[in-house]
Design a protein around this motif. Structure first.
Motif, mmCIF file in Angstrom:
data_model
loop_
_atom_site.group_PDB
_atom_site.id
_atom_site.type_symbol
_atom_site.label_atom_id
_atom_site.label_comp_id
_atom_site.label_asym_id
_atom_site.label_seq_id
_atom_site.Cartn_x
_atom_site.Cartn_y
_atom_site.Cartn_z
ATOM 1 N N PHE A 191 -78.880 -60.153 141.074
ATOM 2 C CA PHE A 191 -78.823 -60.728 139.737
ATOM 3 C C PHE A 191 -78.070 -62.054 139.768
ATOM 4 C CE2 PHE A 191 -79.320 -56.630 136.985
ATOM 5 C CZ PHE A 191 -80.641 -56.536 137.418
ATOM 6 N N SER A 192 -78.378 -62.917 138.814
ATOM 7 C CA SER A 192 -77.754 -64.235 138.757
ATOM 8 C C SER A 192 -76.282 -64.106 138.386
ATOM 9 C CB SER A 192 -78.459 -65.117 137.732
ATOM 10 O OG SER A 192 -78.172 -64.667 136.411
ATOM 11 N N THR A 193 -75.546 -65.178 138.637
ATOM 12 C CA THR A 193 -74.118 -65.218 138.310
ATOM 13 C C THR A 193 -73.894 -64.964 136.827
ATOM 14 O OG1 THR A 193 -73.790 -66.828 140.076
ATOM 15 C CG2 THR A 193 -72.031 -66.617 138.449
ATOM 16 N N TYR A 194 -74.756 -65.538 135.992
ATOM 17 C CA TYR A 194 -74.623 -65.377 134.543
ATOM 18 C C TYR A 194 -74.837 -63.923 134.133
ATOM 19 C CZ TYR A 194 -74.522 -70.428 134.045
ATOM 20 O OH TYR A 194 -74.171 -71.741 134.131
ATOM 21 N N THR A 195 -75.846 -63.263 134.685
ATOM 22 C CA THR A 195 -76.129 -61.865 134.344
ATOM 23 C C THR A 195 -74.967 -60.972 134.745
ATOM 24 O OG1 THR A 195 -78.501 -62.229 134.659
ATOM 25 C CG2 THR A 195 -77.728 -59.953 134.700
ATOM 26 N N VAL A 196 -74.452 -61.182 135.948
ATOM 27 C CA VAL A 196 -73.326 -60.383 136.436
ATOM 28 C C VAL A 196 -72.097 -60.593 135.563
ATOM 29 C CG1 VAL A 196 -71.725 -60.033 138.369
ATOM 30 C CG2 VAL A 196 -74.170 -60.334 138.812
ATOM 31 N N ARG A 197 -71.885 -61.830 135.129
ATOM 32 C CA ARG A 197 -70.738 -62.132 134.258
ATOM 33 C C ARG A 197 -70.839 -61.373 132.935
ATOM 34 N NH1 ARG A 197 -70.131 -68.280 133.038
ATOM 35 N NH2 ARG A 197 -69.919 -68.290 135.327
ATOM 36 N N TYR A 198 -72.050 -61.316 132.358
ATOM 37 C CA TYR A 198 -72.240 -60.590 131.102
ATOM 38 C C TYR A 198 -72.008 -59.093 131.297
ATOM 39 C CZ TYR A 198 -74.036 -64.556 128.401
ATOM 40 O OH TYR A 198 -74.146 -65.731 127.723
ATOM 41 N N TYR A 199 -72.496 -58.541 132.398
ATOM 42 C CA TYR A 199 -72.276 -57.129 132.679
ATOM 43 C C TYR A 199 -70.780 -56.826 132.767
ATOM 44 C CZ TYR A 199 -76.998 -55.298 133.541
ATOM 45 O OH TYR A 199 -78.287 -54.842 133.393
ATOM 46 N N ARG A 200 -70.058 -57.677 133.478
ATOM 47 C CA ARG A 200 -68.614 -57.471 133.628
ATOM 48 C C ARG A 200 -67.917 -57.493 132.267
ATOM 49 N NH1 ARG A 200 -64.506 -57.935 137.328
ATOM 50 N NH2 ARG A 200 -65.942 -58.464 139.023
ATOM 51 N N GLN A 201 -68.246 -58.467 131.439
ATOM 52 C CA GLN A 201 -67.623 -58.581 130.124
ATOM 53 C C GLN A 201 -67.937 -57.371 129.251
ATOM 54 O OE1 GLN A 201 -65.431 -61.130 128.901
ATOM 55 N NE2 GLN A 201 -65.173 -59.396 127.508
ATOM 56 N N ASP A 202 -69.205 -56.927 129.306
ATOM 57 C CA ASP A 202 -69.607 -55.760 128.512
ATOM 58 C C ASP A 202 -68.830 -54.518 128.932
ATOM 59 O OD1 ASP A 202 -71.419 -57.343 127.190
ATOM 60 O OD2 ASP A 202 -73.148 -56.700 128.394
ATOM 61 N N LEU A 203 -68.654 -54.354 130.239
ATOM 62 C CA LEU A 203 -67.956 -53.171 130.738
ATOM 63 C C LEU A 203 -66.459 -53.249 130.462
ATOM 64 C CD1 LEU A 203 -69.918 -52.700 134.064
ATOM 65 C CD2 LEU A 203 -69.999 -51.227 132.050
ATOM 66 N N GLU A 204 -65.879 -54.442 130.578
ATOM 67 C CA GLU A 204 -64.457 -54.591 130.280
ATOM 68 C C GLU A 204 -64.189 -54.304 128.806
ATOM 69 O OE1 GLU A 204 -63.537 -58.490 131.704
ATOM 70 O OE2 GLU A 204 -63.178 -57.816 133.768
ATOM 71 N N ASP A 205 -65.118 -54.690 127.935
ATOM 72 C CA ASP A 205 -64.982 -54.371 126.511
ATOM 73 C C ASP A 205 -65.001 -52.864 126.287
ATOM 74 O OD1 ASP A 205 -64.848 -57.031 125.888
ATOM 75 O OD2 ASP A 205 -66.902 -57.197 125.165
ATOM 76 N N PHE A 223 -64.172 -50.582 128.518
ATOM 77 C CA PHE A 223 -62.935 -50.013 129.078
ATOM 78 C C PHE A 223 -61.787 -50.158 128.080
ATOM 79 C CE2 PHE A 223 -64.529 -51.131 133.621
ATOM 80 C CZ PHE A 223 -65.407 -50.053 133.578
ATOM 81 N N ALA A 224 -61.788 -51.274 127.343
ATOM 82 C CA ALA A 224 -60.758 -51.472 126.311
ATOM 83 C C ALA A 224 -60.910 -50.420 125.211
ATOM 84 C CB ALA A 224 -60.875 -52.879 125.727
ATOM 85 N N PHE A 225 -62.151 -50.109 124.853
ATOM 86 C CA PHE A 225 -62.425 -49.055 123.871
ATOM 87 C C PHE A 225 -61.914 -47.699 124.383
ATOM 88 C CE2 PHE A 225 -65.409 -45.550 123.039
ATOM 89 C CZ PHE A 225 -65.245 -45.375 121.665
ATOM 90 N N MET A 226 -62.161 -47.414 125.659
ATOM 91 C CA MET A 226 -61.680 -46.164 126.257
ATOM 92 C C MET A 226 -60.162 -46.057 126.132
ATOM 93 S SD MET A 226 -64.009 -45.885 129.734
ATOM 94 C CE MET A 226 -62.914 -44.635 130.438
#
Length: 300
Positions: free
Chosen positions: A22-36, A38-41
């Motif tokens: 996956f492109s750098t941009y796609t990976v960056r979005y995945y990371r941000q979505d997951l970090e969000d 984790f904050a909810f958890m």
């Protein structure tokens, strides 16, 4: 973020980059979505991913709507988390995927933006010039329009990938998938001229790399570099708005269908796995036909 979550996130990011390509941009979005997520958890006192259950997913979905995310953003975030749990399940790191049955919000399909043929002529006219950068820009625009390839695929073209005799390019696409794309004599002439003269001059005899497109310093052109160049072209062409490289991909598909190409052929040329991904362009061409009819029929 605790050590477990950090380790799982690192493994997933590595999987996305190496195996899925996956492109750098796609990976960056995945990371941000997951970090969000984790904050909810953490807010909910959920210490481990094994503790996440379906109702937690429903609650998170509600929270996203309360934060007034668009349907598209919510759908992307849920998809990211679902893919993450799917990966963990495959690696036997969790026992179930709590997001597997969580329904995503229905999205309003937007018709892809594209350039009309006279607008493309304006863009090509804006690339005219005798200098090396103009020659590079002409070749770049011709290749993007002639092939419909993604910008990530474009910047990764190497000299050995191009066959001028058969007018084909060997492209490395999403998920490490490879395909052959075609180009015509306009692109062939522009790229030949660029390779014979401008590319060597831009590299200043210092750089040594196999990539076709180079920046002003001779290094490999990046995705951001392509966006910068295209926005410069559209500004020079006096067209309104900004240009995204994907608009040229949309334009490629739309113009082919407008001129009678069949959907399956366009699907293969675009490298779409599913025909449904290509079918959106039929809506674009129908809308174009409707607008033309309404504009020119005397009793419309």
């Amino acid at each position: 973020m605790n050590g477990e979550l950090s380790g799982y996130l690192h493994s997933f990011m590595e999987y996305m980059q190496v195996e899925k390509n996956f492109s750098t941009y796609t990976v960056r979005y995945y990371r941000q979505d997951l970090e969000d997520f984790f904050a909810f958890m953490s807010e909910q006192g959920i210490a481990s991913l094994d503790e996440v259950v379906y109702p937690d997913g429903r609650l998170y979905l509600t929270k996203l709507y309360e934060r007034q995310y668009s349907r598209a953003s919510v759908a992307r975030k849920i998809s990211s988390i679902r893919s993450f749990f799917k990966f963990l399940l495959r690696e036997h790191l969790v026992k179930e995927n709590p997001f597997a049955l969580l329904s995503q919000p229905k999205q309003h399909k937007r018709l892809p933006k594209f350039f009309y043929e006279d607008e493309m002529e304006q863009l090509f006219h804006a690339c005219e010039g005798e200098d090396d950068l103009s020659a590079r820009n002409r070749a770049l625009l011709e290749i993007l329009y002639a092939t419909g390839i993604r910008v990530s695929e474009c910047v990764n073209i190497q000299l050995q990938d191009i066959d001028f005799e058969f007018e084909t390019i060997h492209v490395k696409g999403k998920g490490s998938k490879e395909r052959i794309v075609l180009f015509g004599h306009f692109a062939s002439n522009a790229v030949s001229d660029y390779m014979e003269h401008a590319r060597k001059a831009l590299m200043h005899g210092k750089e040594r790399h196999p990539y076709l497109f180079v920046n002003a310093r001779g290094g490999p052109l990046t995705e951001n570099g392509v966006r910068y160049i295209l926005n410069g072209i559209i500004k020079k062409a006096a067209l309104t708005g900004k240009i995204h490289p994907h608009m040229l991909r949309h334009t490629f598909a739309t113009h082919l269908l407008n001129h009678g190409a069949d959907l399956r052929t366009v699907q293969d040329l675009l490298g779409h796995e599913s025909l449904s991904s290509t079918q959106v362009y039929t809506h674009v061409t129908k809308e174009h036909l409707r607008q033309t009819y309404m504009s020119f029929h005397p009793r419309a």
